[in-house]
Design a protein around this motif. Sequence first.
Motif, mmCIF file in Angstrom:
data_model
loop_
_atom_site.group_PDB
_atom_site.id
_atom_site.type_symbol
_atom_site.label_atom_id
_atom_site.label_comp_id
_atom_site.label_asym_id
_atom_site.label_seq_id
_atom_site.Cartn_x
_atom_site.Cartn_y
_atom_site.Cartn_z
ATOM 1 N N LEU A 116 43.694 23.749 -15.995
ATOM 2 C CA LEU A 116 44.053 25.081 -15.623
ATOM 3 C C LEU A 116 44.694 25.066 -14.285
ATOM 4 C CD1 LEU A 116 40.953 27.143 -16.895
ATOM 5 C CD2 LEU A 116 43.290 27.350 -17.847
ATOM 6 N N ALA A 117 43.823 24.142 -13.363
ATOM 7 C CA ALA A 117 44.515 24.057 -11.931
ATOM 8 C C ALA A 117 46.002 23.545 -11.902
ATOM 9 C CB ALA A 117 43.338 23.283 -11.224
ATOM 10 N N LEU A 118 46.237 22.433 -12.891
ATOM 11 C CA LEU A 118 47.457 21.867 -12.928
ATOM 12 C C LEU A 118 48.580 22.904 -13.227
ATOM 13 C CD1 LEU A 118 49.223 19.404 -12.441
ATOM 14 C CD2 LEU A 118 48.674 18.735 -14.736
ATOM 15 N N ALA A 119 48.192 23.573 -14.314
ATOM 16 C CA ALA A 119 49.139 24.688 -14.911
ATOM 17 C C ALA A 119 49.496 25.556 -13.772
ATOM 18 C CB ALA A 119 48.774 25.162 -16.263
ATOM 19 N N ALA A 120 48.511 26.181 -12.984
ATOM 20 C CA ALA A 120 48.701 26.889 -11.992
ATOM 21 C C ALA A 120 49.431 26.478 -10.764
ATOM 22 C CB ALA A 120 47.469 27.646 -11.333
ATOM 23 N N LEU A 121 49.225 25.141 -10.289
ATOM 24 C CA LEU A 121 50.040 24.628 -9.294
ATOM 25 C C LEU A 121 51.493 24.199 -9.839
ATOM 26 C CD1 LEU A 121 47.396 21.911 -8.154
ATOM 27 C CD2 LEU A 121 48.294 23.831 -6.975
ATOM 28 N N LEU A 122 51.771 24.083 -11.152
ATOM 29 C CA LEU A 122 53.097 23.907 -11.465
ATOM 30 C C LEU A 122 53.607 25.394 -11.681
ATOM 31 C CD1 LEU A 122 52.488 20.985 -13.930
ATOM 32 C CD2 LEU A 122 53.468 21.113 -11.750
ATOM 33 N N GLY A 123 53.040 26.264 -11.709
ATOM 34 C CA GLY A 123 53.670 27.786 -11.550
ATOM 35 C C GLY A 123 54.178 28.269 -13.080
ATOM 36 N N ARG A 124 53.231 27.558 -13.956
ATOM 37 C CA ARG A 124 53.837 27.780 -15.521
ATOM 38 C C ARG A 124 53.377 29.199 -16.011
ATOM 39 N NH1 ARG A 124 51.405 22.381 -18.484
ATOM 40 N NH2 ARG A 124 52.856 20.848 -17.286
ATOM 41 N N GLY A 125 52.702 30.103 -15.458
ATOM 42 C CA GLY A 125 52.219 31.215 -16.103
ATOM 43 C C GLY A 125 52.356 32.207 -14.945
ATOM 44 N N PRO A 126 52.212 33.687 -15.527
ATOM 45 C CA PRO A 126 52.537 34.506 -14.501
ATOM 46 C C PRO A 126 51.327 34.845 -13.726
ATOM 47 C CG PRO A 126 51.814 35.563 -16.669
ATOM 48 C CD PRO A 126 51.916 33.856 -16.857
ATOM 49 N N ALA A 127 51.348 35.864 -12.673
ATOM 50 C CA ALA A 127 50.505 36.112 -11.675
ATOM 51 C C ALA A 127 49.422 37.326 -12.305
ATOM 52 C CB ALA A 127 50.952 36.254 -10.705
ATOM 53 N N ALA A 128 48.245 37.663 -11.587
ATOM 54 C CA ALA A 128 47.594 38.492 -11.855
ATOM 55 C C ALA A 128 46.838 39.063 -10.523
ATOM 56 C CB ALA A 128 46.214 38.363 -12.850
ATOM 57 N N MET A 129 46.729 40.461 -10.694
ATOM 58 C CA MET A 129 45.810 41.114 -9.232
ATOM 59 C C MET A 129 44.598 41.335 -9.840
ATOM 60 S SD MET A 129 46.789 41.966 -6.369
ATOM 61 C CE MET A 129 48.797 42.572 -6.178
ATOM 62 N N HIS A 130 43.712 40.815 -8.905
ATOM 63 C CA HIS A 130 42.231 41.045 -8.993
ATOM 64 C C HIS A 130 41.636 42.457 -8.039
ATOM 65 C CE1 HIS A 130 37.961 39.541 -9.125
ATOM 66 N NE2 HIS A 130 38.102 40.477 -10.143
ATOM 67 N N VAL A 131 41.300 43.173 -8.671
ATOM 68 C CA VAL A 131 41.006 44.268 -7.905
ATOM 69 C C VAL A 131 39.264 44.542 -7.994
ATOM 70 C CG1 VAL A 131 41.305 47.052 -7.547
ATOM 71 C CG2 VAL A 131 43.172 45.522 -7.970
ATOM 72 N N MET A 132 38.650 44.966 -6.938
ATOM 73 C CA MET A 132 37.227 45.092 -6.921
ATOM 74 C C MET A 132 37.093 46.498 -5.987
ATOM 75 S SD MET A 132 35.567 41.435 -6.439
ATOM 76 C CE MET A 132 36.075 41.242 -4.723
ATOM 77 N N ARG A 133 36.330 47.181 -6.620
ATOM 78 C CA ARG A 133 35.625 48.479 -5.674
ATOM 79 C C ARG A 133 34.402 47.941 -5.109
ATOM 80 N NH1 ARG A 133 37.452 53.785 -6.923
ATOM 81 N NH2 ARG A 133 35.986 54.161 -5.169
#
Length: 229
Positions: A116-133
């Motif tokens: 998962l880390a390698l796929a993220a580093l290679l920019g293979r997938g879209p981004a997400a925004m994490h929002v916390m109250r």
Amino acid sequence: MRILRRLLLIALIALVVIPSLYGLAALGLGSLSGPYRDPLPEQEKVPVYLISNGWHVWLALPVKQGEGDQAMDWTEWLPPEDFAADVSGRNYIAFGWGDRDFYLATRRPADFRPSLALAALLGRGPAAMHVMRVAEPDENAEGVRRIDADLLQYHALVAYIRKGFELGQNGRPRPIKGAAYSGTDAFYEAVGRYSPFRTCNEWIGGALRTAALPAGMWTPFPFGLMAKR
């Protein structure tokens, strides 16, 4: 065999040299302050917070700030109905940006997977925004840094964060259904792709530098954000 040994040697050197150079660049540029200014004395100060768990940083802003034309109410953009629990008593909203697949699959450190880390580093997938109250953080707590912003700086942060959301046809952020870690957080589709140069923490660094608030020149790791300047 000689060619194979050379290739293996080159690969070994690359595995050692590239991460070392990356770490040195992060340390050097993260220690250098980006362009920032002190809050204007004639303007109201807005306390914003950085919250770190040691490897990832969130940026927390008041849920509601100001009045009239200068007012910002995040509940109009991210309604309480997006959260499974009652968040009415949580007066701050914290934002984090990162790789979508890594975010959703790595809820705890034990869930970490190199693939998962390698796929993220290679920019293979879209981004997400994490929002916390969250409740207003304790500035004296471990992993918390308070920054006082004037109104111009605060609204620059707001504009930067809003541009990070991918919007639906209704002009509102697009929730990722069923992706929350708890009842007080939510995930949304986001703009951009994660890379070694634009990490989750560097996204926060970009927000601070855009608003002329103190941060390192390049902040792929938390220390470039959490060090007091």
